[in-house]
Design an enzyme around this catalytic site. Structure first.
Site, PDB file in Angstrom:
ATOM      1  N   ASN A   4      53.003  15.085 150.821  1.00 46.01           N
ATOM      2  CA  ASN A   4      51.888  14.965 149.885  1.00 46.01           C
ATOM      3  C   ASN A   4      52.328  15.098 148.426  1.00 46.01           C
ATOM      4  O   ASN A   4      51.665  14.556 147.540  1.00 46.01           O
ATOM      5  CB  ASN A   4      50.836  16.032 150.191  1.00 46.01           C
ATOM      6  CG  ASN A   4      49.828  16.178 149.080  1.00 46.01           C
ATOM      7  OD1 ASN A   4      48.930  15.361 148.910  1.00 46.01           O
ATOM      8  ND2 ASN A   4      49.981  17.245 148.276  1.00 46.01           N
ATOM      9  N   LYS A  51      54.394   4.047 145.266  1.00 41.85           N
ATOM     10  CA  LYS A  51      53.574   4.063 146.475  1.00 41.85           C
ATOM     11  C   LYS A  51      53.854   2.835 147.351  1.00 41.85           C
ATOM     12  O   LYS A  51      53.754   2.911 148.581  1.00 41.85           O
ATOM     13  CB  LYS A  51      52.091   4.146 146.111  1.00 41.85           C
ATOM     14  CG  LYS A  51      51.697   5.484 145.479  1.00 41.85           C
ATOM     15  CD  LYS A  51      52.023   6.673 146.395  1.00 41.85           C
ATOM     16  CE  LYS A  51      51.530   7.991 145.825  1.00 41.85           C
ATOM     17  NZ  LYS A  51      51.804   9.145 146.713  1.00 41.85           N
ATOM     18  N   TYR A  87      53.784   4.707 139.277  1.00 43.64           N
ATOM     19  CA  TYR A  87      52.984   5.213 140.392  1.00 43.64           C
ATOM     20  C   TYR A  87      52.758   4.123 141.426  1.00 43.64           C
ATOM     21  O   TYR A  87      52.958   4.329 142.628  1.00 43.64           O
ATOM     22  CB  TYR A  87      51.649   5.745 139.873  1.00 43.64           C
ATOM     23  CG  TYR A  87      50.801   6.401 140.942  1.00 43.64           C
ATOM     24  CD1 TYR A  87      51.099   7.680 141.402  1.00 43.64           C
ATOM     25  CD2 TYR A  87      49.712   5.743 141.499  1.00 43.64           C
ATOM     26  CE1 TYR A  87      50.338   8.285 142.388  1.00 43.64           C
ATOM     27  CE2 TYR A  87      48.934   6.342 142.482  1.00 43.64           C
ATOM     28  CZ  TYR A  87      49.252   7.613 142.927  1.00 43.64           C
ATOM     29  OH  TYR A  87      48.488   8.201 143.905  1.00 43.64           O
ATOM     30  N   THR A 100      40.492  15.950 141.792  1.00 38.94           N
ATOM     31  CA  THR A 100      41.557  16.937 141.637  1.00 38.94           C
ATOM     32  C   THR A 100      41.907  17.043 140.157  1.00 38.94           C
ATOM     33  O   THR A 100      41.423  16.253 139.327  1.00 38.94           O
ATOM     34  CB  THR A 100      42.830  16.521 142.418  1.00 38.94           C
ATOM     35  OG1 THR A 100      43.361  15.314 141.830  1.00 38.94           O
ATOM     36  CG2 THR A 100      42.526  16.284 143.889  1.00 38.94           C
ATOM     37  N   VAL A 139      39.989  11.506 145.386  1.00 36.25           N
ATOM     38  CA  VAL A 139      39.488  12.870 145.551  1.00 36.25           C
ATOM     39  C   VAL A 139      39.484  13.542 144.183  1.00 36.25           C
ATOM     40  O   VAL A 139      40.421  13.355 143.392  1.00 36.25           O
ATOM     41  CB  VAL A 139      40.377  13.653 146.545  1.00 36.25           C
ATOM     42  CG1 VAL A 139      39.916  15.103 146.654  1.00 36.25           C
ATOM     43  CG2 VAL A 139      40.358  12.967 147.907  1.00 36.25           C
TER      44      VAL A 139
END
Length: 246
Positions: free
Chosen positions: A67, A137, A133, A168, A166
């Site tokens: 993660n 990924k 990023y 965060t 999400v």
């Protein structure tokens, strides 16, 4: 030695990682929570030491959740800081590789294991900003596929889990989400992770599932209809039977 199944969760000190670690703990797993203070995932020596300590405490690792991840500054590629760009690649790709590299031999020897890589929808397309990023990924999905191919004959399976968006610290700080009003419930992410870890969806090994869209029930229904080789993978469509890349 642990009689409960053991899960290792990297980046578990906050955000999605904390949600996942808590969910696994509530489900009865012995949870090893990784963080930069425990072991820098880009440091091979630190990772191998940590994995050795986990095995020393429990004698097993049943599930690995990669993660830990970071995002680079949201600017176009020509404005990116090369050092930050490469650091993003190292955390998001070298990190999961090193932890998987350390854990996978023990899963293979045990004849069982699940590796869950926390991926992103960003991995299936280029990014106008934060290009490292997206690139990282995409690369992570290839790592997942290679882990699946290396492990499945030994009872070890690997999955990409895209968590949606999400709420965060990381996502709230992103310009891309400044006006967002709808967020993925972390419980949906945890439900998928637990189902994958339990071996309920091994047919999805080497593929990407997405919280907020997929559920354990919908994955079962979709798999019942049969999955094509390219379903939920990052695949270049060939140009024909004489395709030199085929």
């Amino acid at each position: 030695m642990s009689s409960a199944p053991v899960v290792v969760v990297t980046g578990a000190s906050r955000g999605i990682g904390r949600h996942l670690a808590d969910a696994f703990e509530q489900a009865g797993y012995a949870v090893e929570r990784g963080s930069s203070a425990v072991a820098d995932v880009t440091d091979r020596v630190a990772v191998e030491r940590w994995v050795g300590e986990v095995l020393g405490r429990h004698g097993r690792i049943d599930v690995l959740v990669n993660n830990a991840g970071v995002i680079d500054t949201e600017v176009p590629i020509h404005e990116a800081d090369p050092e930050e760009w490469w650091r993003t690649m190292e955390v998001n790709v070298r990190g999961p590789f090193l932890v998987t590299h350390a854990v996978l031999p023990h899963m293979v020897a045990a004849g069982s294991g699940r590796v869950i890589n926390v991926n992103s929808g960003a991995g299936v397309r280029p990014g106008a900003v934060a290009s490292a990023y997206n690139a990282s990924k995409t690369a992570l999905a290839r790592l997942t596929g290679s882990t699946d191919l290396a492990g499945r004959d030994h009872g070890v399976f690997a999955f990409d889990l895209a968590p949606g968006v999400v709420r965060t610290d990381m996502t709230e700080a992103m310009v891309a989400h400044v006006s967002r009003t709808e967020w993925t419930d972390p419980g949906e992410v945890s439900a998928l992770a637990l189902a994958l870890a339990a071996g309920e969806h091994d047919v999805w090994s080497g593929r990407m599932v997405r919280a907020g869209v997929d559920t354990p029930a919908s994955l079962r229904d979709r798999a019942a209809g049969g999955l094509d080789a390219a379903d939920r993978t990052i695949t270049l469509v060939p140009w024909g039977d004489d395709d030199p890349l085929g």
